[in-house]
Scaffold this active site. Structure first.
Site, PDB file in Angstrom:
ATOM      1  CG  MET A  30      -1.911  -1.211   1.112  1.00 32.50           C
ATOM      2  SD  MET A  30      -3.487  -0.946   1.906  1.00 32.50           S
ATOM      3  CE  MET A  30      -2.994  -0.731   3.583  1.00 32.50           C
ATOM      4  CD  GLN A  35      15.861  -0.006   4.113  1.00 34.17           C
ATOM      5  OE1 GLN A  35      16.277  -1.050   3.594  1.00 34.17           O
ATOM      6  NE2 GLN A  35      15.954   1.160   3.495  1.00 34.17           N
ATOM      7  N   GLY A  36      11.406  -2.783   5.335  1.00 33.59           N
ATOM      8  CA  GLY A  36      10.710  -4.087   5.372  1.00 33.59           C
ATOM      9  C   GLY A  36      10.220  -4.465   3.978  1.00 33.59           C
ATOM     10  CG  HIS A  37       7.145  -2.190   1.953  1.00 34.45           C
ATOM     11  ND1 HIS A  37       6.941  -1.036   2.660  1.00 34.45           N
ATOM     12  CD2 HIS A  37       5.957  -2.859   1.962  1.00 34.45           C
ATOM     13  CE1 HIS A  37       5.694  -0.995   3.090  1.00 34.45           C
ATOM     14  NE2 HIS A  37       5.074  -2.079   2.692  1.00 34.45           N
ATOM     15  N   GLY A 150       4.826 -10.218   3.965  1.00 34.37           N
ATOM     16  CA  GLY A 150       5.560 -10.253   5.232  1.00 34.37           C
ATOM     17  C   GLY A 150       4.781 -11.000   6.314  1.00 34.37           C
ATOM     18  CE  LYS A 152       3.608  -4.677  10.006  1.00 31.18           C
ATOM     19  NZ  LYS A 152       2.168  -4.448  10.331  1.00 31.18           N
ATOM     20  CB  SER A 189       3.230   2.153   5.932  1.00 32.54           C
ATOM     21  OG  SER A 189       3.786   1.253   5.016  1.00 32.54           O
TER      22      SER A 189
HETATM   23  O1  PAF Z   1      -0.258  -5.805   3.479  1.00 30.56           O
HETATM   24  C1  PAF Z   1      -0.637  -4.874   2.739  1.00 30.56           C
HETATM   25  O2  PAF Z   1       0.082  -3.893   2.537  1.00 30.56           O
HETATM   26  C2  PAF Z   1      -2.005  -4.949   2.095  1.00 30.56           C
HETATM   27  O3  PAF Z   1      -2.921  -5.558   2.927  1.00 30.56           O
HETATM   28  C3  PAF Z   1      -1.983  -5.638   0.704  1.00 30.56           C
HETATM   29  C4  PAF Z   1      -1.581  -7.093   0.795  1.00 30.56           C
HETATM   30  C5  PAF Z   1      -1.023  -4.892  -0.205  1.00 30.56           C
HETATM   31  C6  PAF Z   1      -3.363  -5.574   0.083  1.00 30.56           C
HETATM   32  O4  PAF Z   1      -3.821  -4.273  -0.063  1.00 30.56           O
END
Ligand code: PAF
Length: 283
Positions: A30, A35-37, A150, A152, A189
């Site tokens: 989203m 850094q996690g992403h 993740g 989390k 985030s």
């Molecule tokens: O984990 C997230 O950021 C959201 O739930 C996802 C998987 C991108 C769906 O909108």
């Protein structure tokens, strides 16, 4: 780095890549990348030729309008951050709400065999229908070989595995370890919205989970839960929404410990008006 907003355009690019035998990974996000992403993206790049990172704040998974409005939207920064990982092999997909929902911003209704009614499902009405709707939509459009999520959001990860299994979607779901700040706070985030004193207090969540794990070695789940609840009752800034120990597969709260099963402790906490979740493997 190419940034796509129209589903027809990204779908065409991916089908050309696949026709040329490139493997495609996907990291749905989203945005407000951290850094996690980036760890998910790096893992996806290690295991695939090209990686699609979607950046889309999905309205149907929010049960709280204010949370949706305040959710950080930082596409330009996100793209810059992704360029630090790869300028050639990442494709960004940032659709508009209308492109995804075509004028009807509503969720499909799913049966995830009860997984959706545990934990987050009790506190966030309709949340997992929203997540299921958007993730299924992304898989229909992008058709990745593998997708990365993740741990989390462990319940979300379990539900997405169920979604793929029940709907025969040909994608391999890869769960990735929680990425933490050096102080232990799980990266999210939402952390960017924490006021300084709450940011300073938030590492208490993981500290408590680690002690709970230690206690679970010798004590019953209910004794561990009682202990955790007491820690938060005495805390001036963090408000516990739930703590529970659940079976890793069914996500149902533990009844009696069995050494044939694996368990995880799950927690949701309010730091001011920011809701933080975390979890830890117990055995
Ligand atoms: O984990 C997230 O950021 C959201 O739930 C996802 C998987 C991108 C769906 O909108």
């Amino acid at each position: 780095m190419k940034v796509y907003s129209r589903k027809e355009d990204i779908a065409k690019t991916i089908s050309h890549l696949k026709a040329d035998d490139f493997t495609v990974g996907m990291v749905p996000t989203m945005g407000a990348l951290h850094q996690g992403h980036l760890q998910l993206v790096k893992r996806a790049l290690n295991e695939n030729d090209k990686v699609v990172v979607s950046v889309f704040v999905n309205p149907t998974q929010f049960d709280n309008e204010e949370d949706l409005v305040k959710y950080p939207r930082t596409l330009e920064n996100d793209v810059e951050l992704l360029k630090t990982v790869s300028k050639t092999d990442i494709i960004v997909y940032a659709p508009t709400v209308n492109d995804i929902y075509e004028g009807k911003t509503v969720s499909q209704s799913f049966d995830f065999d009860g997984l959706e009614f545990e934990m987050e499902g009790k506190f966030r009405t309709g949340h997992f229908d929203g997540v299921g709707t958007i993730v299924k939509r992304f898989f229909d459009i992008v058709k990745p070989h593998k997708a990365y999520f993740g741990e989390k959001d462990f319940q979300q990860l379990t539900i997405i595995k169920k979604l793929v299994e029940k709907h025969n979607i040909p994608v391999k779901i890869v769960g990735c370890k929680i990425h933490r700040e050096t102080n232990g706070l799980a990266m999210s985030s939402r952390n960017t919205r924490l006021k300084p004193k709450y940011k300073a207090a938030a590492p208490f969540i993981y500290k408590t989970l680690k002690i709970a794990k230690e206690k679970f070695g010798t004590k019953s789940a209910s004794k561990v839960s009682e202990w955790v609840e007491k820690q938060f009752a005495n805390h001036g800034l963090l408000k516990l929404e739930y703590f529970l120990i659940a079976d890793t597969e069914t996500l149902k709260p533990i009844k009696r410990k069995s050494n044939k099963k694996t368990y995880r402790a799950f927690i949701a906490v309010y730091a001011d008006d920011i809701r933080l979740i975390d979890n830890i493997a117990l055995n």
